[in-house]
Design an enzyme around this catalytic site. Structure first.
Site: not given
Ligand code: NAD
Ligand code: LMR
Length: 330
Positions: A160, A188
């Site tokens: 962010d 977030h």
């Molecule tokens: P994704 O679905 O591609 O990958 C998530 C992975 O986590 C999968 O491979 C799944 O098998 C694994 N997983 C699920 N439960 C698990 C567990 N108990 N232990 C270990 N692994 C586990 O998702 P992504 O695009 O990589 O995003 C991951 C997370 O990050 C999501 O929650 C998304 O919303 C979040 N995110 C946060 C931000 C931020 O700024 N904070 C930004 C983008 C995404």
């Molecule tokens: C982001 O800020 O890009 C993610 O947290 C969005 C999401 O919901 O995975």
């Protein structure tokens, strides 16, 4: 003498962010070009094979700093001896799922991971939660790790922060490195508050340089706060490379220190600063000194900012109360 390898555990290693993150960690961008790393990848059993494939590719890069890769489907093993824990894997919200269901499903992941960190992590462990809802997932993990200092648990608002820098730079026709002291407050989520009242553009106050409250209120704040949803809409998947980049920035600064004359944004357990209830994992302006985050103190908060910070903090309190009700924290 060569440095000992640092153990870096990444959960959700076979996911999108994992794929964008692991190669950068192994190349030295997480901790620095003189620090070898050992990767410890945690996945659910169904995704272990995919994580093995990523590990094969990591091998094929022949990174000089990569001292080993181990893959686990057991949190206790994955966090044994961990120095840096990147908690990326989370349960995404799926159709028909209420917010409470999402919090409960994630409690089932982050509670046991907190316990595993408590049981086996190294004394200097640093935890960054990326998986959403990141602030409350971090709160759950922290609550399950009573022997680890609470301030070692952080959640990511650096993406962010970086988004806010880019939007402001575009508005003022400057580069991102011309801007200092940006702040993201709160959660977030779409309630987050990107604050430019303390930011500086080439030494000048950013709010004065913008001099356009309508743009601030109706364009800048919603664009930054809803950028995650806009990326999902455009890409058909949530941000991955930019999220991985922000995780790298967060940990690099935590370990190596933030530059003098600037600060960044970090969600960390509140010490009551700026009226944020103690213990809530909320985003603040922060500097890193000697390997620890410190909240920047003494900023004057105007009325415009106060109401927006309070709204985001209220949402964090609601999430905390919901997970408390579910018995996920005390
Ligand atoms: P994704 O679905 O591609 O990958 C998530 C992975 O986590 C999968 O491979 C799944 O098998 C694994 N997983 C699920 N439960 C698990 C567990 N108990 N232990 C270990 N692994 C586990 O998702 P992504 O695009 O990589 O995003 C991951 C997370 O990050 C999501 O929650 C998304 O919303 C979040 N995110 C946060 C931000 C931020 O700024 N904070 C930004 C983008 C995404
Ligand atoms: C982001 O800020 O890009 C993610 O947290 C969005 C999401 O919901 O995975």
């Amino acid at each position: 003498m060569a440095k000992a390898p640092v153990n870096v555990t990444v959960t959700g290693a076979a996911g999108q962010i994992g794929y964008a993150l692991l190669f950068r960690i192994a190349s030295g961008q997480l901790l620095g070009a003189d620090t070898p790393v050992k990767l410890r990848l945690l996945e659910i059993p169904q995704a272990v094979k995919a994580a093995e494939g990523t590990a094969m590719e990591l091998d094929d890069c022949a990174f000089p700093l990569l001292a080993g890769i181990d893959i686990f489907d057991d949190a206790r093993k994955a966090f044994d001896g961990v120095n840096v824990a990147l908690l990326v894997g989370a349960r995404p919200r799926t159709k028909g799922m209420e917010r409470g269901d999402l919090l409960e499903a994630n409690g089932g992941i982050f509670g046991p991971q907190g316990e595993a960190i408590n049981a086996g992590a190294a004394d200097d462990v640093r935890v960054l939660v990326v998986g959403n809802p990141a602030n409350t997932n971090a709160l759950i993990a922290q609550a399950h790790a009573p022997d680890v200092p609470a301030e070692r648990f952080t959640a990511m608002t650096r993406l962010d922060h970086n988004r806010a820098l880019s939007q402001l730079a575009a508005k003022l026709n400057v580069t991102v490195s011309d801007i200092k002291k940006m702040t993201i407050w709160g959660n977030h989520s779409a309630t987050q508050y990107p604050d430019i009242f303390h930011a500086e553009v080439n030494g000048r106050n950013a709010a004065e340089a913008v001099n356009d409250e309508a743009w601030l209120r109706d364009t800048f704040i919603p664009t930054v706060a809803k950028r995650g949803a806009a990326i999902i809409e455009a890409r058909g998947a949530s941000s991955a490379a930019s999220a991985a980049n922000a995780a790298i920035d967060h940990v690099y600064d935590w370990v190596n220190g933030t530059p003098e004359g600037d600060w960044t944004s970090v969600a960390l357990p509140s010490d009551g600063s700026y009226g944020v209830p103690e213990g809530l994992i909320s985003s603040f302006p922060a500097v890193s000194r000697n390997g620890s985050w410190q909240i920047v103190q003494g900023l004057e908060i105007n009325e415009f900012s106060r109401e927006r910070i309070d709204a985001s903090v209220r949402e964090l309190e609601e999430e905390r109360d919901a997970v408390r009700k579910l018995g996920l924290i005390k």
